[in-house]
Design an enzyme around this catalytic site. Structure first.
Site, mmCIF file in Angstrom:
data_model
loop_
_atom_site.group_PDB
_atom_site.id
_atom_site.type_symbol
_atom_site.label_atom_id
_atom_site.label_comp_id
_atom_site.label_asym_id
_atom_site.label_seq_id
_atom_site.Cartn_x
_atom_site.Cartn_y
_atom_site.Cartn_z
ATOM 1 N N LYS A 1 7.886 3.933 -13.093
ATOM 2 C CA LYS A 1 7.345 5.331 -12.385
ATOM 3 C C LYS A 1 7.140 5.420 -10.999
ATOM 4 O O LYS A 1 7.484 4.330 -10.317
ATOM 5 C CB LYS A 1 5.932 5.441 -13.015
ATOM 6 C CG LYS A 1 5.481 5.447 -14.536
ATOM 7 C CD LYS A 1 4.285 5.466 -14.871
ATOM 8 C CE LYS A 1 3.982 5.516 -16.321
ATOM 9 N NZ LYS A 1 3.950 6.781 -16.621
ATOM 10 N N ARG B 1 4.531 6.026 -27.668
ATOM 11 C CA ARG B 1 5.083 6.479 -29.049
ATOM 12 C C ARG B 1 5.532 5.223 -29.993
ATOM 13 O O ARG B 1 5.458 5.082 -31.201
ATOM 14 C CB ARG B 1 5.886 7.642 -29.063
ATOM 15 C CG ARG B 1 7.261 7.382 -28.361
ATOM 16 C CD ARG B 1 7.746 8.941 -27.906
ATOM 17 N NE ARG B 1 7.039 9.309 -26.757
ATOM 18 C CZ ARG B 1 7.542 10.306 -26.221
ATOM 19 N NH1 ARG B 1 8.481 11.055 -26.605
ATOM 20 N NH2 ARG B 1 6.837 10.697 -25.208
#
Length: 497
Positions: A280, A354
């Site tokens: 990130k 996920r």
């Protein structure tokens, strides 16, 4: 904060602070009118000259009002009568909570819930008042070198009513207080830094809850246990971190029969998300300690449920790890096998939530659940779609989704359903596995839910994306505790109490 209910004349209450709601205009309300009379018109003059702003949530603190036994009187604006709604009431209660949290006073007599609000009964008003006042008292100090020495904030609150409160009002006040306890736990866990709130810390928190409430039973799987279960997707995320992963199973058995099908809550527990190899940007990365707020909400909700002793069975599942880059970290293009046996091509290691949820959702099947709800700070796309006010809801059962939306509206913890049409499933196709874990920006919240749906075909399922609502940035940076209120209200309604 300790709460009680009572019917009494507010002007006669000997309390450190009397809190009353005021409507803007010539009809300030029944309770305010009594205080105007008791003060020989002085309160009326104060209102007439506009010292209290008309906007809902405005406050004015008065000391030693003649004719009133209370040491202080806190006036709180409900706004204009014709504009009085749920939001205006919550604004008034929140404003009162902030003032009471800062007062050097021991107790308060609060009459805010003794008001007419279209579509809401006294029980709803009492529940909301206790929840908001108690939540307003929360203060983070865990990692401060100097704690607050001066004691501020009221410890006892009496909810005042003109007529005697019935059992439903008292029960509702207790519910609000329990929800606030759950919110406080979820907020504290979210606010703790990632070097303290590790997967092991979350597991220890679950164990402490099980020790405090005998209705809770906990089982924690370490990395060897996770591997033995066959959770390949979960392992892939965890393998880049030196911090040991944990899979937490917390069961609450409150129904008359243990055979009653449970509601299963699955919380994403990324205690820090660097993005892994798909690193990130550095700006704002500190806020990735909040990526475990889904797990925090599960623990907070189970605390509230246990405190209320709800007649329902609930299971909390928390896959918890860090997502870090390193020599052993999973790489873009790697293919892993999930607990379900389905294979996943990992296109983006920053789409890790996920992955860990997929194995937990498969694990949920063994409980033969009534329904399964996962809660996750999953996609930035949800923030783009719904901002910071509303959580996203998707799932394979529209009735369940509507039930969650309705519970959120009642709780003041709103959510909104997004579509999960079959056409979106084509977007997660892979040439090298059964599916990819990421497919770009368009419809990012929906395609993430499409991925999760591949692991939920055995039961009714809903997904709560709380990426925009789990915490606040800027000057008010901190965890919100959402959606503990929504989930607890959903379970209260399911339990039929």
């Amino acid at each position: 904060m300790e709460f009680s209910t009572k019917s009494a004349s507010p002007e006669k209450q000997k309390t450190a602070c009397l809190v009353i709601g005021i409507f803007a205009g010539k009809a300030p309300g029944a309770i305010a009118t009594r205080l105007i009379e008791a003060s020989a018109g002085l309160l009326g003059k104060i209102l007439d000259r506009g010292d209290l702003e008309a906007k809902a949530g405005s406050t004015l603190l008065l000391a030693s009002l003649p004719g009133v036994a209370a040491e202080r009187v806190l006036l709180v604006s409900y706004g204009k009568p014709e504009e009085f709604n749920d939001a205006a009431f919550r604004s008034a209660a929140t404003a009162a909570g902030k003032v009471l949290a800062g007062l050097k006073a021991s107790d308060a007599f609060v009459t805010l819930a003794d008001v007419e609000l279209a579509g809401r009964d006294a029980a709803w008003l009492a529940s909301q008042t206790t929840q908001i006042l108690a939540d307003s008292a929360y203060k983070y100090e865990a990692t401060l070198s100097k704690k607050s020495e001066e004691k501020r904030g009221v410890a006892k609150v009496t909810l005042g009513f003109a007529s005697r409160p019935d059992a439903s009002i008292e029960a509702a006040a207790i519910q609000g207080q329990a929800i606030a306890s759950g919110l406080a736990l979820a907020r504290e866990l979210g606010n703790l830094p990632a070097n303290i709130c590790t997967p092991s810390y979350l597991a220890d928190t679950a164990k402490k809850l099980a020790k405090e409430f005998k209705s809770l039973k906990v089982e924690v799987f370490d990395e060897a246990g996770i591997a033995k279960l066959g959770m390949g997707a979960f392992q892939a995320v965890a393998q880049g971190s030196r911090e040991p992963a944990r899979f937490i199973v917390l069961q609450y058995n409150g129904a008359k029969s243990k055979k009653d099908k449970p509601v299963v809550l699955v919380g994403k527990g990324l205690t820090f998300d660097s993005g892994g190899i798909s690193l990130k940007p550095g700006a704002g990365m500190d806020e990735m300690k909040f990526d475990m707020c889904g797990s925090a909400s599960v623990l907070g909700t189970l605390r509230a449920v246990a405190e209320l002793a709800l007649p329902i069975n609930v299971v909390g599942l928390i896959p918890s790890t860090e997502n870090m880059p390193g020599g052993s970290a999973v790489k873009p293009g790697d293919v892993v096998t999930s607990l379900s046996g389905q294979t996943i091509e990992i296109i983006n290691t920053d789409a890790e939530g996920r992955l860990i949820l997929s194995d937990a959702l498969t694990y949920a099947e063994r409980f033969a659940p009534e329904c399964v709800i996962d809660i996750a700070t999953l996609t930035g796309a949800c923030v783009v779609a719904l901002g910071n006010f509303t959580s996203g809801v998707l799932g394979n059962d529209d009735a369940l989704a509507r039930e969650l939306v309705d519970a959120g509206t009642t709780a003041g913890d709103r959510a909104w359903q997004l579509p999960l049409f079959d056409e979106y499933q084509d977007l997660i196709k892979s040439n090298f596995a059964d599916m990819v874990n990421s497919c770009g920006r368009p419809a990012g919240t929906i395609t993430a839910a499409c991925f999760l749906s591949r692991f939920t075909k055995a039961y009714k399922w809903a997904h709560l994306d709380i990426a925009g609502t789990a915490w606040k940035s800027g000057n008010e940076k901190g965890a919100t505790g959402r959606p503990v209120a929504l989930l607890t209200r959903f379970l209260i309604q399911r339990a039929g109490v």
